[in-house]
Design a protein around this motif. Structure first.
Motif, PDB file in Angstrom:
ATOM      1  N   GLN A  51       3.455  12.867 -36.839  1.00 27.48           N
ATOM      2  CA  GLN A  51       3.081  11.507 -37.248  1.00 27.48           C
ATOM      3  C   GLN A  51       1.556  11.392 -37.327  1.00 27.48           C
ATOM      4  O   GLN A  51       0.850  11.770 -36.386  1.00 27.48           O
ATOM      5  N   SER A  94      12.035   2.891 -36.723  1.00 30.30           N
ATOM      6  CA  SER A  94      12.608   3.732 -37.784  1.00 30.30           C
ATOM      7  C   SER A  94      14.078   4.041 -37.524  1.00 30.30           C
ATOM      8  O   SER A  94      14.896   4.013 -38.444  1.00 30.30           O
ATOM      9  N   TYR A 121       6.918   3.478 -30.667  1.00 25.20           N
ATOM     10  CA  TYR A 121       7.149   2.272 -31.485  1.00 25.20           C
ATOM     11  C   TYR A 121       7.659   2.678 -32.873  1.00 25.20           C
ATOM     12  O   TYR A 121       8.632   2.098 -33.385  1.00 25.20           O
ATOM     13  N   ASN A 122       7.009   3.669 -33.482  1.00 22.04           N
ATOM     14  CA  ASN A 122       7.428   4.134 -34.813  1.00 22.04           C
ATOM     15  C   ASN A 122       8.858   4.673 -34.794  1.00 22.04           C
ATOM     16  O   ASN A 122       9.631   4.453 -35.730  1.00 22.04           O
TER      17      ASN A 122
END
Length: 291
Positions: free
Chosen positions: A156, A226, A221-222
């Motif tokens: 990421q 997702s 969080y991502n």
């Protein structure tokens, strides 16, 4: 039926080994990672013969492991493992069935099989070490992805200007290197020393740890927005720090609230298995293939 399986976890500097018998793992002494594939095969042969292994060998390995094809793609700290039919060659050499699975995926399999993801429909596992890897489970099964990149959360991008990744900013090893370079006092600091310095009031240490926590929190969080998994599990040596989980949970909740996703209930836990995770997960992979 009781099986006796040799479990192997290949690391860049050392190889862990264990015996799976009577539904339990007995750890064997670890040894330095051999310099060549021939040396590796010879050592595994000795272990198989010494421990009278007839059921098989379950291996956790670095790199992009295609478990079905029996080939390890990608790159790793053990370059001689890649891009040839390693599973077939080793099985023929040892005379017993062999399985291979990626090390982070093995950690995920261990948690799915007997750990803190057991019985869950979906889970994401983040392993924090030299880099950051992980695994994704959907419908209770590992999801390696079409290109074997499922769970490679470390890729990421966390900074649009520098293109630094989660592995760059969320790894305690990378943090140690960065801190030592900025401190520039001729010492190479460990992450534990940096945490100790932060507690003693060192501002640079506090700043670096804050950056580490924030990067990991944004990464999680991502993952949450997702995948919306039932649970996110955190593994690796640093996961044993109680302040890590408390900090990350608080920061993730703030991010969810700030970005309008407050209804998303985040379940974040440490992994059940630490040092034995890859060995237990390798056994899970082996048993699934042999079923």
């Amino acid at each position: 039926m009781n099986q006796k399986i040799l479990a192997i976890d290949i690391g860049g500097t050392a190889i862990k080994s264990g015996l799976w018998e009577n539904e339990a793992l007995i750890e064997l002494p670890s040894f330095e990672t051999p310099k060549t594939w021939d040396e590796m095969k010879a050592y595994l042969k000795i272990l198989v013969e010494k421990n009278q292994i007839t059921d098989g060998v379950a291996i956790s390995a670095p790199g992009a492991v295609d478990a079905e094809e029996g080939v390890i793609y990608g790159v790793s700290a053990v370059p001689y493992l890649h891009r040839f039919p390693i599973k077939q060659e080793l099985a023929e050499f040892l005379g017993v069935p062999v399985s291979f699975q990626n090390d982070a995926n093995c950690a995920a399999l261990a948690e799915l099989w007997q750990g803190n993801a057991k019985g869950l429909e979906s889970a994401a596992l983040m392993i924090i070490g030299t880099g950051i890897g992980g695994g994704i489970a959907i419908n209770g099964k590992l999801r390696p992805g079409s290109n074997l990149f499922g769970g490679e959360f470390g890729y990421q991008i966390m900074n649009n200007d520098t293109l630094e990744t989660l592995s760059d900013l969320g790894s305690p090893v990378a943090m140690s290197e960065r801190f030592s370079k900025i401190k520039a006092d001729g010492r190479e600091y460990t992450s534990k020393e940096i945490f100790d310095l932060a507690e003693a009031g060192d501002e640079l240490a506090q700043e670096q740890i804050n950056q580490l926590y924030q990067a990991l929190s944004i990464g999680i969080y991502n993952i949450l927005i997702s995948l919306d998994p039932d649970r996110v599990l955190i593994g690796g040596g640093i996961s044993m720090r109680e302040d890590l989980l408390l900090n990350i949970e608080e920061r993730v909740q703030k991010l969810l609230l700030k970005k309008g996703a407050k209804e998303l209930k985040a379940s974040i836990m440490p992994c059940k298995f630490l040092n034995q995770a890859n060995l237990i997960g390798a056994v899970s992979q082996f048993l699934t293939e042999q079923a």
